[in-house]
Design an enzyme around this catalytic site. Structure first.
Site, PDB file in Angstrom:
ATOM      1  N   HIS A  96      26.358   3.191   9.001  1.00  0.00           N
ATOM      2  CA  HIS A  96      27.565   2.627   8.402  1.00  0.00           C
ATOM      3  C   HIS A  96      28.378   1.853   9.434  1.00  0.00           C
ATOM      4  CE1 HIS A  96      31.638   3.350   6.203  1.00  0.00           C
ATOM      5  NE2 HIS A  96      31.112   2.195   5.865  1.00  0.00           N
ATOM      6  N   HIS A 155      20.726  14.088  11.413  1.00  0.00           N
ATOM      7  CA  HIS A 155      20.268  13.112  10.417  1.00  0.00           C
ATOM      8  C   HIS A 155      21.453  12.522   9.665  1.00  0.00           C
ATOM      9  CE1 HIS A 155      17.895  11.432   7.050  1.00  0.00           C
ATOM     10  NE2 HIS A 155      18.880  11.923   6.299  1.00  0.00           N
ATOM     11  N   GLU A 156      22.363  13.378   9.223  1.00  0.00           N
ATOM     12  CA  GLU A 156      23.546  12.883   8.512  1.00  0.00           C
ATOM     13  C   GLU A 156      24.422  12.046   9.434  1.00  0.00           C
ATOM     14  OE1 GLU A 156      23.623  12.974   5.411  1.00  0.00           O
ATOM     15  OE2 GLU A 156      21.957  14.385   5.199  1.00  0.00           O
ATOM     16  N   HIS A 164      23.393   8.531   9.409  1.00  0.00           N
ATOM     17  CA  HIS A 164      23.953   7.693   8.346  1.00  0.00           C
ATOM     18  C   HIS A 164      25.306   7.124   8.759  1.00  0.00           C
ATOM     19  CE1 HIS A 164      20.840   8.346   5.460  1.00  0.00           C
ATOM     20  NE2 HIS A 164      21.055   9.647   5.350  1.00  0.00           N
TER      21      HIS A 164
END
Length: 226
Positions: A108, A100-101, A104
């Site tokens: 980006h 999940h991270e 991100h």
């Protein structure tokens, strides 16, 4: 009294119940699947790296953060910080959170607009969460409508931040659910367990949004009554 208003508890009780439920469910789901290891044997850190490299993303620093489920991605220095129980663990829960991270970081790299907008709101959100209520109280005490309105505007930015966070977090989870199977990090059957952790965690963001909205409604009510 301004500092003890029974109406505040009436406004915030639903948010408190939802936040408590979300926190309990997230921790319970994480602990449940933290005891189930992925067949790939990858740790959370290795899974995040594998997912990023499978998408051609390099240069993201993956390190350790402090605290339980303190995992986050910082776009300012392209760093992905995983909590110890995620970084070192090969459980399906840890892999779900780590991917999940990594989602991100993909956002980006692709210039995902909601993430960029949320990052721009961080300074005013931090200011609003700390100063909105004191400024409002000062405005009510000195009968200064300008200060009351300023406090409301600052806290509206906090609400906007939580609203924008919802699609950012949902999109990161959707990427993780899809890509961790494609990259061979988990099997399709194992993916359902990792997805359950992400779904539970998303509820905490929903709770934060509801809390912020109800708090803003209380502030508006307080301003009208005073």
């Amino acid at each position: 009294m301004l500092f003890f208003d029974p109406l505040y508890m009436l406004f915030m009780l639903p948010a408190l119940i939802l936040a408590t439920f979300a926190a309990i469910r997230t921790q319970a789901t994480f602990h449940r699947y933290s005891r189930v290891s992925a067949s790939s044997g990858m740790t959370g850190a290795e899974a995040a790296r594998a997912l990023l490299e499978a998408q051609g993303i390099r240069g993201v620093n993956i390190g350790i953060s402090r605290g339980f489920l303190s995992d986050h991605y910082d776009p300012r220095d392209r760093s992905l910080r995983l909590s110890p129980q995620v970084y070192h663990s090969s459980s399906l829960a840890a892999i779900g959170v780590a991917c999940h991270e990594a989602g991100h970081a993909l956002q980006h790299a692709e210039g995902y607009m909601p993430l960029a907008l949320r990052s721009q709101l961080v300074p005013v959100t931090q200011l609003g969460s700390q100063l909105a209520f004191p400024i409002m109280i000062a405005g009510l005490f000195f009968q200064a409508p300008f200060l009351v309105n300023l406090g409301l505007i600052l806290f509206t930015a906090v609400v906007a931040f939580t609203l924008i966070t919802l699609p950012v977090e949902w999109n990161a989870s959707a990427r993780a659910k899809r890509l961790m199977v494609q990259a061979g990090i988990v099997s399709p059957r194992e993916a359902s367990a990792s997805s359950a952790v992400l779904n539970a965690a998303f509820l905490t963001y929903v709770a934060a949004t509801v809390t912020a909205i109800l708090q803003l409604l209380y502030y508006l009510s307080l301003a009208r009554r005073r």
